[in-house]
Design a protein around this motif. Structure first.
Motif, PDB file in Angstrom:
ATOM      1  N   ASP A  71     -14.287  10.606 -24.841  1.00 37.53           N
ATOM      2  CA  ASP A  71     -14.444  11.798 -24.002  1.00 37.53           C
ATOM      3  C   ASP A  71     -14.877  13.028 -24.792  1.00 37.53           C
ATOM      4  OD1 ASP A  71     -13.612  10.301 -21.816  1.00 37.53           O
ATOM      5  OD2 ASP A  71     -11.502  10.796 -22.134  1.00 37.53           O
ATOM      6  N   GLU A 450     -14.127  19.333 -16.017  1.00 42.60           N
ATOM      7  CA  GLU A 450     -14.249  17.974 -15.503  1.00 42.60           C
ATOM      8  C   GLU A 450     -14.602  18.008 -14.018  1.00 42.60           C
ATOM      9  OE1 GLU A 450     -10.601  15.945 -16.214  1.00 42.60           O
ATOM     10  OE2 GLU A 450     -10.424  16.650 -18.275  1.00 42.60           O
ATOM     11  N   LYS A 453     -17.834  12.322 -12.567  1.00 43.80           N
ATOM     12  CA  LYS A 453     -18.063  11.528 -13.771  1.00 43.80           C
ATOM     13  C   LYS A 453     -18.627  12.355 -14.922  1.00 43.80           C
ATOM     14  CE  LYS A 453     -18.839   7.219 -11.234  1.00 43.80           C
ATOM     15  NZ  LYS A 453     -19.762   6.066 -10.998  1.00 43.80           N
ATOM     16  N   ALA A 454     -18.741  13.654 -14.729  1.00 39.46           N
ATOM     17  CA  ALA A 454     -19.327  14.526 -15.748  1.00 39.46           C
ATOM     18  C   ALA A 454     -18.277  15.462 -16.341  1.00 39.46           C
ATOM     19  CB  ALA A 454     -20.471  15.334 -15.162  1.00 39.46           C
ATOM     20  N   THR A 455     -18.506  15.850 -17.587  1.00 42.39           N
ATOM     21  CA  THR A 455     -17.664  16.815 -18.288  1.00 42.39           C
ATOM     22  C   THR A 455     -18.561  17.775 -19.044  1.00 42.39           C
ATOM     23  OG1 THR A 455     -15.921  15.166 -18.596  1.00 42.39           O
ATOM     24  CG2 THR A 455     -15.811  17.123 -19.951  1.00 42.39           C
ATOM     25  N   VAL A 456     -18.261  19.068 -18.936  1.00 43.51           N
ATOM     26  CA  VAL A 456     -19.005  20.099 -19.665  1.00 43.51           C
ATOM     27  C   VAL A 456     -18.032  20.823 -20.596  1.00 43.51           C
ATOM     28  CG1 VAL A 456     -20.325  22.243 -19.497  1.00 43.51           C
ATOM     29  CG2 VAL A 456     -20.708  20.400 -17.842  1.00 43.51           C
ATOM     30  N   ILE A 486     -22.344  18.337 -22.930  1.00 38.83           N
ATOM     31  CA  ILE A 486     -22.190  17.714 -21.623  1.00 38.83           C
ATOM     32  C   ILE A 486     -22.064  16.212 -21.827  1.00 38.83           C
ATOM     33  CG2 ILE A 486     -24.692  17.581 -21.277  1.00 38.83           C
ATOM     34  CD1 ILE A 486     -24.096  17.940 -18.243  1.00 38.83           C
ATOM     35  N   MET A 487     -21.153  15.613 -21.074  1.00 34.29           N
ATOM     36  CA  MET A 487     -20.944  14.169 -21.151  1.00 34.29           C
ATOM     37  C   MET A 487     -20.925  13.596 -19.741  1.00 34.29           C
ATOM     38  SD  MET A 487     -17.862  12.020 -22.964  1.00 34.29           S
ATOM     39  CE  MET A 487     -18.703  12.008 -24.555  1.00 34.29           C
ATOM     40  N   TYR A 488     -21.584  12.467 -19.587  1.00 30.03           N
ATOM     41  CA  TYR A 488     -21.603  11.776 -18.296  1.00 30.03           C
ATOM     42  C   TYR A 488     -21.127  10.341 -18.523  1.00 30.03           C
ATOM     43  CZ  TYR A 488     -23.198   9.727 -13.920  1.00 30.03           C
ATOM     44  OH  TYR A 488     -23.250   9.075 -12.719  1.00 30.03           O
ATOM     45  N   LYS A 489     -20.159   9.897 -17.692  1.00 31.64           N
ATOM     46  CA  LYS A 489     -19.583   8.569 -17.818  1.00 31.64           C
ATOM     47  C   LYS A 489     -19.834   7.785 -16.525  1.00 31.64           C
ATOM     48  CE  LYS A 489     -15.714   7.986 -19.942  1.00 31.64           C
ATOM     49  NZ  LYS A 489     -14.284   7.991 -20.328  1.00 31.64           N
ATOM     50  N   SER A 495     -20.269   6.275 -22.192  1.00 32.93           N
ATOM     51  CA  SER A 495     -20.365   7.737 -22.234  1.00 32.93           C
ATOM     52  C   SER A 495     -21.717   8.125 -22.815  1.00 32.93           C
ATOM     53  CB  SER A 495     -19.258   8.340 -23.104  1.00 32.93           C
ATOM     54  OG  SER A 495     -17.980   7.972 -22.638  1.00 32.93           O
ATOM     55  N   TYR A 497     -23.919  11.635 -23.902  1.00 35.47           N
ATOM     56  CA  TYR A 497     -23.618  13.042 -24.164  1.00 35.47           C
ATOM     57  C   TYR A 497     -24.750  13.736 -24.910  1.00 35.47           C
ATOM     58  CZ  TYR A 497     -22.600  11.751 -29.026  1.00 35.47           C
ATOM     59  OH  TYR A 497     -22.696  11.300 -30.323  1.00 35.47           O
TER      60      TYR A 497
END
Length: 719
Positions: A71, A450, A453-456, A486-489, A495, A497
């Motif tokens: 993550d 969060e 499915k994305a995290t910035v 930015i990460m997309y799972k 993952s 990013y």
């Protein structure tokens, strides 16, 4: 079966399933006659370790706290205690662990355990202990106190906070061991090198109501001759970790003392202007120091970490530390000017110093608050801190006599030293004076957002610096260092990013050996862009990243008369690809390693003289692979191959040949009476290869000699 996490429902289900399966296959008569009680069996393992046990699934994420490596939108490696113990080379314990990730390469020799991250030279000054910077220095770093060692590739001040010695290549954080629910009483005996003997003690116990208090003590005493001729090493330390936990708070107090001495340490080399061909590597056991050269140092340190719950999802925290370092004996070669090879036949010039003590005090304070806010489908993980770090360096007054002796033809790299006695350096030292100080004040804000499915990740660090060289110069500066990613799972196992991170180095004081000694170079920034993917398939974890780092460069400028100048000149760029793998390919086989391709070149140099030239001492290709075979629960065999590609030095005048070094090891668990014992044997550089280790971070590139074949034997007793 007793489970360490105390999950009674899981235990009951396991027992019921076991009983059901037995009842299904046994005849009724057998059920009546085979009922009996089983002895308690305790299964102990690191719950955070990934398959294979070499890497843990968690790592620090700056002021945001711990998180899963899947993550975090950066290249992260978190080495477990298994890796730390398996690669515990007494002469370079830290670098022996770090080189298991392809982004790190060792350039250690003698007293100094230097290394590089993504091609950028760094030392123990840039280490963190429990998230606190500035606790160690450049010399031999112990690892016996560490539960895990985390490596973040690339600068990341935007969420890490203030530090005086942030490495542009990345950061290393050592997390101390804590007491576990099961008491620990371990004694390890080791033998290494020609006659190095050691004892390592590890004791842990929890106590108090609900075992809320924990005490862990680690100590070692290692002394004797290394595999290098006439080189003797002594490392002694003791570390104490006291922690407390309850429903609303956690506290951890870590304190320790370490002493390191090395007699007749082997130094590094540079190639002089009259050398026209790259010399082949000399025999790896040869030493070139005067008989009587010695360095001795010690360090006192303490760190404190506390978290206090002040709301349902809000936590206040404090991190602080103090370190007192003292190089109290220093009869060595000149650190800024290694031995110079002056001709193609291997003749070299040497310098010897009798320097005074070099004490240094480092302080760090950080306080902040972090919490979670959820609005609809969006969750904000927020954190904010203010911190301060300051360091005071001291030097010693001297009266009369030269403190350095030059020997024009001291020896030959293929034959050894010609003049074996310590030179007569008549110099008297009196008291100490404060020679330099550096102060940092900073603030950091971070938000990990969060949604679906994305995290910035957003982070920003602001700082003010004040660097002073007493009687010479003073530099003040203000700047900010952002971090964002930015990460997309698409799935829990994949993952993708992209991230940008920066760091800021305060003006550095020029050391001895230069015409502008005690001057302060201008502050400089480092920036990194990275994109990557992390994937877990079965029991394997794989990461692939593409990165580019830009940092300011320092150059040594020869002068017509006298000593050279050290100045900022242009910038270096590092463009690379890194692949890392870890896990189990079958029940009995585990793998760890990867490769890195790195294109490093100089830009914007004075008059464009060196534009496009490769950065000195940086190999284009690096790779490492460890394979472990465990035929049963008591036995394991492992092998490691470390490849360092060829590297340019002296601004592409010479090419340092590539090297491939193999290590082998085995361990066996048994009992002496009722005492569990683990017997291990490790052989580093098992083929006894002679090779050069290129060192980046210097104006022309240094050359260290690779470690000789070194056998290490150990026996660990569980009392």
């Amino acid at each position: 079966v007793y489970l360490m996490n105390g999950n009674k429902k899981f235990l009951a289900m396991a027992v019921l399933c076991a009983v059901a399966s037995v009842g299904f296959v046994l005849p009724a008569a057998a059920e009546e006659t085979m009922t009996h009680d089983l002895d308690e069996v305790i299964v102990e393992a690191d719950r955070d370790a990934l398959p294979g046990g070499y890497i843990t699934s968690i790592s620090s994420n700056g002021i945001l706290g711990k998180g899963s490596i899947m993550d975090i939108p950066f290249s992260k490696t978190s080495f477990s205690n298994k890796t730390i113990e398996q690669f515990n080379d007494p002469t370079a314990p830290l670098t022996s662990v770090l080189i298991n990730t392809p982004s790190v390469r060792s350039s250690s020799y003698g007293l100094y355990n230097d290394f590089s991250i993504r091609g950028i030279h760094t030392t123990g000054y840039a280490l963190y202990v429990n998230g606190v910077p500035g606790m160690f220095t450049q010399s031999t770093i112990p690892t016996n106190f560490a539960e895990r060692i985390e490596v973040n590739a690339g600068p990341n001040m935007g969420i890490e906070g203030t530090t005086l010695n942030e490495s542009a290549g990345g950061m290393v954080n050592m997390v101390s061991k804590k007491a576990t629910d099961k008491p620990i009483n371990r004694i390890t005996q080791i033998f290494s090198g020609k006659s190095t003997y050691g004892q390592i003690i590890d004791i842990g116990q929890r106590f108090g109501k609900n075992k809320s208090w924990g005490l862990r003590i680690n100590a070692e005493n290692i002394s004797g001759k290394t595999s290098v001729d006439n080189e003797e090493l002594t490392n002694r330390d003791i570390f104490i970790n006291l922690d407390h936990r309850d429903e609303n708070s956690t506290s951890n107090l870590f304190a320790g003392y370490r002493q390191s001495k090395i007699k007749n340490p082997r130094g590094a080399f540079q190639l002089g202007p009259n050398v026209t061909a790259m010399p082949s590597a000399p025999k790896n056991t040869l030493n070139y120091g005067y008989d009587g050269q010695e360095a001795a140092l010690d360090t006192w340190m303490v760190t404190l970490n506390h978290e206090q719950k002040i709301g349902k999802d809000v936590v206040a925290f404090f991190n602080g530390g103090y370190s007192r370092y003292d190089l109290y004996k220093n009869i060595t070669w000149r650190a800024v000017d290694p031995y110079i090879i002056t001709s193609n036949d291997g003749t070299f010039t040497a310098h010897s110093d009798r320097d005074g003590g070099f004490p240094m005090d480092s302080y760090y304070l950080q306080t902040g608050i972090k919490g979670k806010i959820t609005t609809g489908t969006v969750t904000h993980n927020l954190a904010g801190t203010v911190d301060r770090m300051w360091k005071y360096g001291y030097s010693q007054y001297s009266n009369g006599g030269p403190n350095m002796v030059d020997t024009p033809n001291a020896g030959n790299i293929y034959e050894g030293r010609y003049d074996g006695k310590i030179p007569n350096l008549n110099i008297n030292h009196n008291g100490f004076y404060r020679s330099n100080r550096t102060n940092y004040w900073g603030w950091t804000l971070a938000d990990n957002i969060e949604f679906g499915k994305a995290t910035v990740l957003l982070g920003l660090h602001g700082h003010h610096t004040d660097t002073q060289s007493y009687g010479k110069d003073s530099v003040k500066s203000n700047d900010t260092s952002p971090t964002y990613g930015i990460m997309y799972k698409p799935t829990d196992k994949l993952s993708v990013y992209a991230s940008h991170s920066e760091s800021f180095a305060a003006g550095s004081v020029v050391g001895s050996g230069y015409k502008n000694t005690d001057a302060i170079l201008d502050p400089a920034k480092t920036k990194q862009n990275e994109v990557g993917v992390k994937y877990q398939a079965g029991q394997m974890t794989t990461s692939l990243s593409f990165f580019e780092i830009t940092k300011a460069s320092q150059k040594v400028q020869p002068q017509p008369v006298g000593l050279p100048l050290l100045t900022n000149d242009g910038e270096n760029t590092y463009k690379g690809i890194e692949l890392a793998v870890n896990g189990k390919i079958s029940d009995k086989w585990a793998l760890m390693g990867g490769f890195m391709y790195l294109d490093a070149e100089q830009k914007k140099t004075k008059n464009g003289d060196l534009d496009g030239i490769a950065v000195n001492g940086v190999a284009k290709w690096n790779a490492v692979l460890t394979a472990e075979y465990a035929p049963d629960k008591s036995t394991s065999f492992w092998g490691r191959g470390v490849y360092t590609g060829n590297a340019k030095i002296n601004n592409e005048k010479f090419t340092v040949p590539s090297s491939l070094v193999f290590d082998l090891g085995a361990s066996y668990k048994t009992k002496l009476g009722t005492t569990p014992v683990t017997v291990s044997a490790t052989c580093y550089n098992v083929l006894n290869k002679d090779y050069w280790l290129p060192q980046g971070g210097y104006s022309s590139g240094n050359l260290a000699i690779g470690t000789p074949r070194t056998l290490m034997l150990s026996a660990q007793f569980e009392l």
